[in-house]
Design a protein around this motif. Structure first.
Motif, PDB file in Angstrom:
ATOM      1  N   ARG A  41     -43.265 -12.980 -17.951  1.00  0.00           N
ATOM      2  CA  ARG A  41     -42.026 -12.459 -18.527  1.00  0.00           C
ATOM      3  C   ARG A  41     -40.869 -12.609 -17.548  1.00  0.00           C
ATOM      4  N   VAL A  42     -41.137 -12.346 -16.270  1.00  0.00           N
ATOM      5  CA  VAL A  42     -40.108 -12.491 -15.241  1.00  0.00           C
ATOM      6  C   VAL A  42     -39.677 -13.949 -15.137  1.00  0.00           C
ATOM      7  N   GLU A  43     -40.651 -14.858 -15.151  1.00  0.00           N
ATOM      8  CA  GLU A  43     -40.334 -16.291 -15.056  1.00  0.00           C
ATOM      9  C   GLU A  43     -39.544 -16.751 -16.271  1.00  0.00           C
ATOM     10  N   PHE A  44     -39.919 -16.275 -17.460  1.00  0.00           N
ATOM     11  CA  PHE A  44     -39.214 -16.671 -18.674  1.00  0.00           C
ATOM     12  C   PHE A  44     -37.782 -16.143 -18.668  1.00  0.00           C
ATOM     13  N   ARG A  45     -37.617 -14.903 -18.175  1.00  0.00           N
ATOM     14  CA  ARG A  45     -36.266 -14.325 -18.110  1.00  0.00           C
ATOM     15  C   ARG A  45     -35.384 -15.139 -17.167  1.00  0.00           C
ATOM     16  N   ALA A  46     -35.941 -15.563 -16.038  1.00  0.00           N
ATOM     17  CA  ALA A  46     -35.169 -16.376 -15.094  1.00  0.00           C
ATOM     18  C   ALA A  46     -34.812 -17.727 -15.713  1.00  0.00           C
ATOM     19  N   THR A  47     -35.733 -18.308 -16.462  1.00  0.00           N
ATOM     20  CA  THR A  47     -35.475 -19.588 -17.107  1.00  0.00           C
ATOM     21  C   THR A  47     -34.346 -19.471 -18.124  1.00  0.00           C
TER      22      THR A  47
END
Length: 260
Positions: free
Chosen positions: A116-122
């Motif tokens: 979720r953190v990686e997707f939010r950054a993307t």
């Protein structure tokens, strides 16, 4: 002015040897420079030659740099992708807007926190705003579209909000971006005269300000003019930075040649 004071005033983190080397190459076309130029530029920022050389060696090991006959060039997808994003952010190119918004909604099973953190950054990097957990949207005015297949299990939609100006204001801190742009414009105007005169004493501050401006460009949501405040400073900041960067690069190259 001390570098510590400048960092504090800009609210910026101190540049590391790696970030100085990467930023120097990212600002060069092609992204390749002699070792002496990279080391010398690092020295401007108070980084010892040995520290700079160790950083370059580690970047080679990490696949970020490649040694040339007398220097290094950027390689690998991460920094080259960053150079592409930086170039596109600096130009701020958009296309005419017809009122449509793109929306992506995460589907499928719940994702682990790390995903979720990686997707939010993307999504933030793609200049989408988060409506709520797993729902992202922005006006459809960018020249590069996003392929949903690259985002994993998501649903893609086209929407037309009833109150797009209010929605944009809620998704992005437009006042905050504009306020920091004003601060950076003041820094540019203060440094431009000595840089245009070729004063090498202005290079250290100039490097820090340049890095801060480029980071700020990447935080620009690049919204259609219809959704922005009337006094939006984005175009002015970009125009003044072009003049500033030209003067900075000319003075830096002259300094590097004089200190071979």
């Amino acid at each position: 002015m001390s570098s510590a004071e400048l960092y504090r005033r800009l609210g910026a983190k101190r540049l590391t040897a790696r970030s100085v080397i990467a930023s120097t190459l990212l600002g060069s076309t092609p992204p390749e420079l002699p070792t002496r130029s990279l080391v010398g530029t690092a020295q401007l920022l108070g980084i010892a030659p040995g520290t700079a050389r160790v950083a370059m060696s580690r970047m080679v090991t990490a696949g970020e740099l490649e040694a040339t006959g007398d220097g290094y060039r950027l390689v690998g997808p991460t920094l080259l992708a960053r150079q592409d994003r930086q170039t596109r952010s600096r130009t701020g190119t958009t296309q005419p807007w017809d009122g449509d918004w793109q929306m992506f909604v995460v589907t499928g099973d719940a994702r682990p926190q790390s995903e979720r953190v990686e997707f939010r950054a993307t999504m933030s990097g793609l200049r989408y705003g988060e409506l709520r957990e797993g729902v992202w949207a922005r006006p459809d005015n960018l020249t590069r579209t996003v392929d949903p297949c690259d985002l994993g299990p998501v649903g893609a939609f086209i929407a037309r909000p009833d109150r797009p100006v209010d929605l944009a204001d809620s998704l992005w801190d437009l006042r905050g971006w504009a306020g920091r742009a004003g601060l950076l414009l003041a820094e540019i105007e203060g440094l431009l005269p000595p840089l245009e005169s070729g004063d090498p004493a202005s290079l250290a501050e100039g490097f820090v300000v340049s890095a801060a401006v480029l980071r700020h460009f990447q935080a620009d949501p690049l919204l259609p003019p219809e959704l922005l405040p009337d006094d939006w400073p984005g175009p002015e900041l970009r125009a003044r930075y072009d003049a500033y960067d030209a003067a900075f690069r000319t003075t830096l190259v002259a300094w590097q040649h004089a200190n071979r």
